[in-house]
Design an enzyme around this catalytic site. Structure first.
Site, short mmCIF file in Angstrom:
data_model
loop_
_atom_site.label_atom_id
_atom_site.label_comp_id
_atom_site.label_asym_id
_atom_site.label_seq_id
_atom_site.Cartn_x
_atom_site.Cartn_y
_atom_site.Cartn_z
CG ASP A 165 -12.18 -13.97 -3.19
OD1 ASP A 165 -11.73 -12.99 -2.75
OD2 ASP A 165 -12.86 -14.61 -2.55
CG MET A 168 -1.53 -3.58 -0.42
SD MET A 168 -0.36 -2.61 -0.91
CE MET A 168 -0.14 -1.41 0.41
#
EC number: 1.3.7.7
Length: 513
Positions: free
Chosen positions: A299, A435
């Site tokens: 992450d 996205m």
């Protein structure tokens, strides 16, 4: 003096009032015209406290201008002395009432003759210093006043504590997460077996200031307020101080090692042994703080190379710049501060961690810089949050001045090992996930969303025809603003006023060439 609708640091009297209202049983009297007396409202609105703000405005009106202020100021001081019975009354003018050039020290001397409370005049030049500098100066003045008083009464010569102890200097009202940071520091010191002797000014009593020299050392978590007091105590009583801010894994470890160094000067004599906190640092870094392993997770690796801008007070902006660059791999394009008086220290701290340094107290310069560098995220104050909203750039708030949402009821420190977890969350959640916007648009999540552009200017001399607007709306949101700006730049350079699909493709080719 300049007119501005936003100031990062307020006028000097706000700093004095913040220090006075942080102490217990201290009352402040502000000699000011109507309009300068907004501190009560501001503090009552922002600080999550049950008590009334202990500040009274002695209003400068036409009667005062005609007859002079002495009668009214002295009357207000003696009245508050009888009503509230405070330990200390602090009188402060504002930059506006300073124009009258009155001898306020004489008023204070007159009032002190008939008052049970101590009365002092805040020794601050209202035209030369801002809120933070005035707070630092006022805190030092109050500490000096009470230690001198204790010295005269001969009740100052107290031995230092048997166990290692510290004073925490600089926690005060309206500070950025100050109360949470104070709790976290107390917890840290408890883990290390260190006693907290006094915390000033927040929640402290002026009568206890004579106990300050009993501590082994002083802690100054924030450079902005407390440094002058620590320097005074070092000069007068030989007390060492630690001014490293324990923000982030690296600096928290450095902070603890500095404390260990100072404690071990006395420990062999008073404790019969030396202290070693290395095992504690290792344990906290590897198992208690989540930030160390998070920075190695996939992450956090997604953030590597992402562009960020940092702006705030010197303490938080410098610490945040180092955390982003050193601990998280985020690319800090620009780091800045509004504390112009401490610019040299700030530049020294962030050197090598960012490309550009901005020292300004003008929010328009900050806005223009952010629009120019187009970061993926901003870490700043309330103003940078506003700028980020206008430019559609996410912003994490890391520094005062802030609004009500940054006075949380829950526990959210920025210092210590728990603070590292909060910062890791803040950083990760501030970046827009890849996205996300594009997928929402594709699946109808934001069907009313306008085509946005990252520009602080609201006027545009260019028009887009319907076909080019339709073409622009097909482009994913996370690159659309950049393409729109590049197209408009190309059109201006070539003297075009109307943008068509052909011009869009011509701009793309010119950029690729």
């Amino acid at each position: 003096m300049k007119i501005a609708y936003w100031m990062y640091a307020g006028p000097a009297h706000i700093g004095t009032l913040r220090v006075a209202s942080s102490f217990k049983n201290v009352h402040a009297i502000m000699h000011a015209p109507l309009g300068d007396d907004y501190f009560n409202v501001m503090r009552s609105m922002l600080e999550r406290e049950r008590d009334f703000t202990p500040v009274t405005a002695s209003i400068v009106d036409r009667h005062v201008l005609a007859r002079g202020s002495q009668e009214k100021v002295v009357e207000n001081i003696t009245r508050k002395d009888k009503e509230e019975r405070p330990d200390l009354i602090v009188l402060t003018p504002t930059c506006t009432s300073s124009i009258l050039q009155e001898d306020l020290q004489n008023f204070v001397d007159r009032a002190a003759m008939t008052s049970q409370s101590d009365v002092i005049l805040a020794d601050v030049n209202h035209y030369r210093v801002n809120e933070l500098q005035a707070a630092d100066r006022t805190l030092e003045q109050v500490v000096r006043y009470y230690l001198d008083k204790a010295h005269r009464q001969e009740n100052l010569n107290q031995p230092i504590t048997e166990v290692p102890s510290v004073n925490i200097i600089g926690m005060f009202t309206l500070g950025f997460h100050n109360q949470h940071d104070c709790r976290e520091l107390k917890r840290l010191f408890q883990d290390l077996g260190i006693k907290v002797n006094e915390v000033i000014p927040e929640g402290g009593s002026v009568e206890n200031l004579r106990n300050l020299p009993k501590a082994w050392l002083n802690i100054v978590p924030y450079r902005e307020v407390g440094l002058m007091t620590a320097l005074y105590l070092e000069k007068e009583f030989g007390m060492p101080y630690v001014a490293t801010t324990p923000m982030g894994i690296v600096d928290t470890a450095k902070f603890i090692r500095e404390i260990q160094h100072h404690i071990n000067k006395w420990a062999p004599i008073l404790l019969g042994k030396v202290v070693d906190y290395e095992e504690y640092i290792d344990q906290q870094t590897r198992f208690v703080s989540q930030a160390a392993w998070f920075s190695r997770s996939i992450d956090c690796q997604n953030l590597t190379g992402k562009k960020a801008v940092v702006f705030g007070d010197t303490t938080h902006a410098a610490a945040m710049t180092k955390i982003l660059a050193r601990e998280m791999g985020v690319y800090v394009v620009c780091a800045g501060t509004y504390c112009k008086h401490d610019a040299e220290w700030f530049k020294d701290q962030v050197q090598g961690f960012c490309d550009e340094v901005l020292i300004t107290d003008d929010h328009t310069e900050v806005g223009d810089m952010i629009a120019r560098v187009e970061p993926a995220a901003i870490f700043g104050s309330q103003m940078e949050r506003h700028i980020g909203k206008r430019l559609d750039i996410p912003c994490g708030v890391i520094s005062a001045p802030v609004h009500i949402q940054n006075f949380p009821l829950g526990y959210r420190p920025f210092l210590g090992y728990e603070g590292t977890n909060q910062i890791a969350d803040l950083v990760y959640n501030s970046f827009t996930l890849g996205m996300e916007d594009h997928l929402l648009e594709i699946f109808g999540g934001h069907d009313t969303k306008e085509v946005i552009t990252k520009s602080l200017s609201t006027d545009s001399d260019l028009t887009w025809d319907p076909e080019s607007q339709a073409e622009l709306s097909k482009i994913p949101g996370f690159v659309r603003g950049k393409i729109k700006r590049n197209t408009e730049k190309f059109a201006r350079q070539n003297g075009m006023s109307k943008i068509t699909v052909e011009i869009m493709y011509a701009a793309k080719e010119a950029l690729n060439a």
